[in-house]
Each structure stands twice: as structure tokens, then as C-alpha cells.
Design an enzyme around this catalytic site. Structure first.
Site, PDB file in Angstrom:
ATOM      1  N   ASP A 164       0.433  -0.776  -0.260  1.00  0.00           N
ATOM      2  CA  ASP A 164      -0.232  -0.022   0.045  1.00  0.00           C
ATOM      3  C   ASP A 164       0.610   1.080  -0.176  1.00  0.00           C
ATOM      4  O   ASP A 164       0.774   1.993  -0.331  1.00  0.00           O
ATOM      5  CB  ASP A 164      -0.667   0.282   0.887  1.00  0.00           C
ATOM      6  CG  ASP A 164      -1.457  -0.737   1.002  1.00  0.00           C
ATOM      7  OD1 ASP A 164      -2.317  -1.268   0.483  1.00  0.00           O
ATOM      8  OD2 ASP A 164      -3.029  -1.923   2.711  1.00  0.00           O
TER       9      ASP A 164
HETATM   10  P1  NAP Z   1       1.071  -4.283   3.678  1.00  0.00           P
HETATM   11  O1  NAP Z   1       0.302  -3.240   2.107  1.00  0.00           O
HETATM   12  O2  NAP Z   1       0.388  -4.910   4.226  1.00  0.00           O
HETATM   13  O3  NAP Z   1       1.902  -5.192   2.463  1.00  0.00           O
HETATM   14  C1  NAP Z   1       2.814  -6.019   2.260  1.00  0.00           C
HETATM   15  C2  NAP Z   1       3.274  -7.737   1.149  1.00  0.00           C
HETATM   16  O4  NAP Z   1       3.786  -8.108   2.345  1.00  0.00           O
HETATM   17  C3  NAP Z   1       1.709  -8.102   0.952  1.00  0.00           C
HETATM   18  O5  NAP Z   1       1.811  -7.511  -0.546  1.00  0.00           O
HETATM   19  C4  NAP Z   1       2.808  -9.386   0.785  1.00  0.00           C
HETATM   20  O6  NAP Z   1       1.984  -9.414  -0.128  1.00  0.00           O
HETATM   21  C5  NAP Z   1       4.204  -9.349   1.456  1.00  0.00           C
HETATM   22  N1  NAP Z   1       5.047 -10.046   2.221  1.00  0.00           N
HETATM   23  C6  NAP Z   1       4.058 -10.717   2.859  1.00  0.00           C
HETATM   24  N2  NAP Z   1       4.378 -12.315   3.558  1.00  0.00           N
HETATM   25  C7  NAP Z   1       5.751 -12.102   3.374  1.00  0.00           C
HETATM   26  C8  NAP Z   1       7.522 -12.899   2.812  1.00  0.00           C
HETATM   27  N3  NAP Z   1       7.107 -13.631   3.754  1.00  0.00           N
HETATM   28  N4  NAP Z   1       7.636 -12.174   2.082  1.00  0.00           N
HETATM   29  C9  NAP Z   1       7.374 -11.770   0.738  1.00  0.00           C
HETATM   30  N5  NAP Z   1       6.636 -10.454   0.883  1.00  0.00           N
HETATM   31  C10 NAP Z   1       5.041 -10.758   1.697  1.00  0.00           C
HETATM   32  O7  NAP Z   1       1.535  -3.954   4.019  1.00  0.00           O
HETATM   33  P2  NAP Z   1       3.464  -2.277   3.631  1.00  0.00           P
HETATM   34  O8  NAP Z   1       2.541  -1.178   2.514  1.00  0.00           O
HETATM   35  O9  NAP Z   1       4.524  -1.598   4.632  1.00  0.00           O
HETATM   36  O10 NAP Z   1       1.280  -0.791   4.282  1.00  0.00           O
HETATM   37  C11 NAP Z   1       1.440  -0.604   5.698  1.00  0.00           C
HETATM   38  C12 NAP Z   1      -0.010  -0.699   5.633  1.00  0.00           C
HETATM   39  O11 NAP Z   1      -0.801  -1.577   7.090  1.00  0.00           O
HETATM   40  C13 NAP Z   1      -1.032   0.327   5.082  1.00  0.00           C
HETATM   41  O12 NAP Z   1      -1.912   0.508   4.907  1.00  0.00           O
HETATM   42  C14 NAP Z   1      -0.602   1.035   6.295  1.00  0.00           C
HETATM   43  O13 NAP Z   1      -2.042   2.154   6.357  1.00  0.00           O
HETATM   44  C15 NAP Z   1      -1.315   0.553   7.458  1.00  0.00           C
HETATM   45  N6  NAP Z   1      -1.299   0.665   9.105  1.00  0.00           N
HETATM   46  C16 NAP Z   1      -0.202   0.326   9.319  1.00  0.00           C
HETATM   47  C17 NAP Z   1       0.532   0.921  10.583  1.00  0.00           C
HETATM   48  C18 NAP Z   1       1.486   0.851  11.411  1.00  0.00           C
HETATM   49  O14 NAP Z   1       1.423   1.988  12.521  1.00  0.00           O
HETATM   50  N7  NAP Z   1       2.335   1.522  10.046  1.00  0.00           N
HETATM   51  C19 NAP Z   1      -1.040   1.200  11.600  1.00  0.00           C
HETATM   52  C20 NAP Z   1      -2.081   0.502  11.068  1.00  0.00           C
HETATM   53  C21 NAP Z   1      -2.908   0.614   9.741  1.00  0.00           C
HETATM   54  P3  NAP Z   1       2.555 -11.251  -0.544  1.00  0.00           P
HETATM   55  O15 NAP Z   1       1.325 -11.570   0.056  1.00  0.00           O
HETATM   56  O16 NAP Z   1       1.995 -11.745  -2.266  1.00  0.00           O
HETATM   57  O17 NAP Z   1       4.109 -12.006  -0.280  1.00  0.00           O
END
Ligand code: NAP
Length: 469
Positions: free
Chosen positions: A396
Site C-alpha cells: 500500500d
Molecule cells: P501491506 O500493504 O500490508 O503489504 C504487505 C505485503 O507484504 C503484502 O502484499 C504481501 O504480499 C507481502 N508479504 C507478506 N509476507 C511476505 C513474505 N514473507 N515475503 C515477501 N513478501 C511478503 O504493507 P505496507 O506496504 O507496509 O503497508 C502497511 C499498511 O498497514 C498500510 O496500508 C497502512 O496504512 C497500514 N497500517 C499501518 C499502521 C502502522 O502503524 N504502521 C497502522 C495501521 C494501519 P504477498 O502475500 O504476495 O507476499
């Protein structure tokens, strides 16, 4: 309270504030943790001084306290050593819930003591008692639900028609009971009213968190954390403990600020998090059809060549790096590229991962030098001068839909402009969606290559291929 004790508590407050100040930079964060923990230890020891022992059960009370402290220390240390970084939000939820529950119990016992002796309570004392009971108990039950949702139990938002109206009604009854109890502690029905209020507050905590999707739990926990802080501050007024007033207020205000910062970084109002049932469709699904462009896979050998011949590489870590626990491999790859004269930087999105600072903590654990870490705002203006952007398990936070698609649920969310780099290599296991449950058009762009596989395994293959060059 003696003036010596008052001075000690002022010193404790200074330690808490300094600790938080040090926490604001990765370089000093560990030290900040120690300073704040030191303040807590001093506050804890000074509180013993405040205790007024009744001779009747002095020995039993002392034994109970020591046993309680030892159990708490053992559980805390065990949890801190054994919990995985990816399970840290659960741990925070559990600790927060226990803190809220304790704050509610302290205030309840004080209030019920007056009720038992049919004494009226001054309004100035009743208000903090009832406030701490209400806020502490809803924080307790809400945190338990948040914990369970993070553990994958009833993750989806649980909603039904008229839910907000019913919740509002329950809240009104709770506030009505609190209002009545404020002036009627000595009334014969006050114990029953208090117990009903307590039970409703617990139920309200559950009802408040159930409609929120599991993916939004970090924001909810931060909000509940601020509630617990305020409940502890309320307790501080009840039992005349200045350290609790200061510590609780600091937790309350920092929790509120963190909640607002997370919402700002996602470009979503708090109301959308609390009532929007967002992220319920996230993860796991295969790619939808109808996205322009094609997915172009790449193998580790070819990706390594692109990296070795690049002048500037930017690594964007995300939740997948945390899941794969690949931070040490990331550091090794960065070092290998550095040895070959490639400039390597890390672009950190404020909400990458599942809790604030998630990526900073993991990279610090792998001893990635702090000066290689760049905040999103600092790195974005120069992304078009990046030869290779290596996206490791992030989704994301690099999705151009946030910039390009007005109808996207993440439209307006600030992102790392990975797509502006000359070449983008995305490392993930499949075409599954991220947290927000939406397609990522970056994966289909002309300059993007997909390196499929578990991040740790792919990085090991990349490192081996880089070393061979
Ligand atoms: P993300 O959008 O959740 O995407 C994570 C990606 O990691 C997934 O598409 C997954 O694809 C891949 N993945 C999972 N396991 C893996 C592995 N072992 N090896 C390789 N890839 C792997 O993560 P993000 O880009 O870090 O975004 C974070 C999201 O969390 C945002 O939408 C944010 O708003 C939300 N959020 C964050 C917080 C905070 O405090 N950080 C709080 C609330 C919400 P595959 O399954 O295809 O591997």
C-alpha cells in the site's frame, strides 16, 4: 505528601519527559527507554513510601504485593524476550488492557469503600474515581478485543443496522449513572448502580471495537492507550500520587497524538477508522482483472545485475519484510552493494508495517546505519534520480493509486514515489493485496519487475548473485 516525596515525583516527571524526548530519534531511542524505565522504578519505590500500612494485615499485604510484583516482572520479562516483532501490536494491546483494568480497579475500590461505609464523596473526588473506572474498564475490554482481532479471531468488522445508535444509547446510560453516582455515593442503591455502570462500560469497550476491521487495530490500540493513560491520571487524583498524574497525562496526550499522526499518514479521519470498517477485505486474494499493463517477473540473477550496475539504490521495506524477518539479509545486501560503490538508502514510510516505527526498529536491530534511513518527505523529491527502487514486502505504501485514482480508498494517502525510479523491483510472494485490500498498479507499470518469493529467500538469492558479480 512530604516535600521530599513531591520533589522526587518532580524528578520522575522530568525523567519521563526526557525519556520521551530521546525516543524521538532512532539514535537515542534505546537510551530514552532506559531513562523512562528508570523514572518508573523511582516512582514505584517512592510509592511504597506513600503507603499507609494498617497493622491488621500488614504482613499479608506485604506478601501479596511482593508476589504480585514478582509475577508481573516475570511475565513482563518473558513477554519482552519471547514476543516476535510482528506480534508487538498484540503485546502492546495486552499490556494496555491490563493497565486500563488496573486503573479501573484502583478507582472502583476507592469508590466502593465509600459506598460500603455509606459516605458521600466530594464531587472533586467522585469525578476522577468514576472517570477512571469508566475509561479504564472500556480500555480493558476494548484492548482484549483488539488483541483477539490481531490474533486473527473475528478479524472482520462486525456491524449491524442501528449499531451506532445502540452504542450511543449505552454510552448515555453510562454517563447518566456516573452523573447520579457523583452525588449519591451514600444512597442504598449506589453499589448496584456502580456495578451496572462498570458492566456497561466493559460491554461498551467490546461494542466500540467489534465494528472496526482487524487491520485498523494499531490505531485503535493507540487510542485505547491514551484512554488508559487518562484513567491512570484519574487514579493519581484519587490516591494523591503525582507521578501517576504526570505519567498518565503523558501517555494520554502522546497516545492521542500518535493516533492523529497515524490517521494523517493514512489520510483518513479518526472517524473513518472508528466507524469506516476499512481494510476488511485485505490480503490474500489473487489479482483482479482489468488493470492496465502486464506483470513482468524477474529472476534473482538479473535483478542482481541491475543492482550492481546502479549508482543509486533505494530500498523500501514494508510489512512483508517484517513477516519474513529479512532485516539482516537486507543489511547484508546493502553492505555488499555499498562495497561495490553503489549508494544505498532506505525510504521509510510512516505507516509501513503494522505499527509506527516498525521498519525503523527492525532495521536498527540489523544495525543498518541511521544516516541511511530517509523519511518519505525527504526522499520523494529525488526518487526520479534513483536507478533501482527495491520494494521489499511493501504494498500500500508504494501504491500510485493513492495519487492517481480519485475513487481509491487510499486516495490522498502520502506514498513513497517508488514508481518514479528508473527501475522498480518488487519482492513479494504473489499478486496478493496488502492491508487495504486493493490492487497495486505499481506492479503493472512498464518500469516494474516482480521478484516473486519469500523476502528472506529472495534476498539470500540476490546476495549470492551480487557476490558472484
Ligand atoms: P501491506 O500493504 O500490508 O503489504 C504487505 C505485503 O507484504 C503484502 O502484499 C504481501 O504480499 C507481502 N508479504 C507478506 N509476507 C511476505 C513474505 N514473507 N515475503 C515477501 N513478501 C511478503 O504493507 P505496507 O506496504 O507496509 O503497508 C502497511 C499498511 O498497514 C498500510 O496500508 C497502512 O496504512 C497500514 N497500517 C499501518 C499502521 C502502522 O502503524 N504502521 C497502522 C495501521 C494501519 P504477498 O502475500 O504476495 O507476499
Amino acid at each position: 505528601m512530604s516535600s521530599t516525596l513531591a520533589l522526587i515525583f518532580i524528578g520522575v516527571a522530568v525523567l519521563f519527559i526526557l525519556g520521551m524526548k530521546f525516543l524521538s530519534s532512532p539514535k537515542t531511542a534505546r537510551y530514552g527507554n532506559l531513562v523512562a524505565a528508570g523514572g518508573m522504578l523511582v516512582a514505584f519505590l517512592a510509592t511504597f513510601w506513600l503507603l499507609q500500612w494498617s497493622e491488621e494485615h500488614k504482613q499479608l499485604n506485604l506478601i501479596l504485593m511482593v508476589v504480585g510484583i514478582l509475577i508481573g516482572l516475570a511475565l513482563g520479562a518473558l513477554g519482552a524476550y519471547s514476543v516476535k516483532m510482528t506480534a508487538m501490536p498484540q503485546m502492546v494491546a495486552a499490556f494496555n488492557g491490563l493497565g486500563g483494568g488496573s486503573a479501573a480497579l484502583v478507582a472502583s475500590l476507592d469508590f466502593l469503600h465509600h459506598v460500603q461505609h455509606a459516605e458521600n464523596v466530594a464531587v472533586s473526588a467522585a469525578v476522577p474515581m468514576l472517570f477512571a473506572t469508566l475509561i479504564g474498564s472500556l480500555s480493558f475490554s476494548g484492548s482484549i478485543i483488539a488483541y483477539l482481532k490481531l490474533e486473527g479471531k473475528f478479524e472482520k468488522p462486525h456491524t449491524f443496522p442501528g449499531q451506532n445508535f445502540l452504542n450511543g444509547l449505552v454510552l448515555l446510560v453510562i454517563l447518566g449513572l456516573c452523573g447520579w453516582l457523583t452525588f449519591n455515593a451514600s444512597n442504598g442503591n449506589s453499589a448496584t448502580a456502580f456495578i451496572v455502570m462498570f458492566a456497561l462500560a466493559l460491554a461498551f469497550g467490546v461494542a466500540m471495537v467489534m465494528p472496526i476491521g482487524g487491520a485498523d487495530m494499531p490505531v485503535v490500540i493507540s487510542l485505547l492507550n491514551s484512554f488508559t493513560g487518562l484513567a491512570v491520571a484519574g487514579d493519581g487524583f484519587v490516591i494523591h500520587n503525582n507521578a501517576m498524574i504526570v505519567g498518565g497525562t503523558l501517555v494520554g496526550s502522546s497516545g492521542t497524538l500518535l493516533t492523529l499522526l497515524m490517521c494523517k499518514a493514512m489520510n483518513r479521519p479518526v472517524t473513518n477508522v472508528l466507524f469506516g470498517a476499512f481494510g476488511s477485505g485485505g490480503g490474500g486474494q489473487a489479482a483482479a482483472t482489468g488493470v492496465a499493463g502486464t506483470v513482468k517477473p524477474i529472476q534473482a540473477d538479473e535483478a542482481a545485475l541491475l543492482l550492481v550496475y546502479a549508482q543509486r539504490v533505494v530500498i523500501v521495506p514494508g510489512y512483508g519484510m517484517a513477516v519474513a524477518q529479512a532485516q539482516h539479509q537486507v543489511r547484508e545486501l546493502s553492505d555488499e552493494l555499498g562495497k561495490r560503490g553503489v549508494e544505498v538508502q532506505f525510504a521509510i514510510h510512516p505507516v509501513a508495517g503494522r505499527m509506527p516505527g516498525h521498519m525503523n526498529v527492525l532495521l536498527a536491530e540489523a544495525n543498518v546505519p541511521y544516516d541511511q534511513l530517509q523519511e518519505m518527505e525527504a526522499i520523494n523529491p529525488s526518487m526520479d534520480r534513483v536507478d533501482v527502487c527495491l520494494v521489499i514486502g511493501a504494498n500500500d505504501v508504494v501504491n500510485p493509486a493513492a495519487r492517481e485514482e480519485k475513487t481509491s480508498p487510499i486516495y490522498g494517502m502520502p506514498i513513497i514515489e517508488a514508481d518514479h525510479a528508473k527501475t522498480v523491483i518488487v519482492m513479494k510472494r504473489s499478486m496478493a493485496k496488502g492491508f487495504a485490500g486493493i490492487e497495486n498498479h505499481l506492479f503493472y507499470k512498464d518500469n516494474t519487475r516482480m521478484l516473486f518469493g519469500d523476502a528472506k529467500a529472495s534476498l539470500n538469492a540476490l546476495i549470492a548473485a551480487v557476490k558472484a558479480n
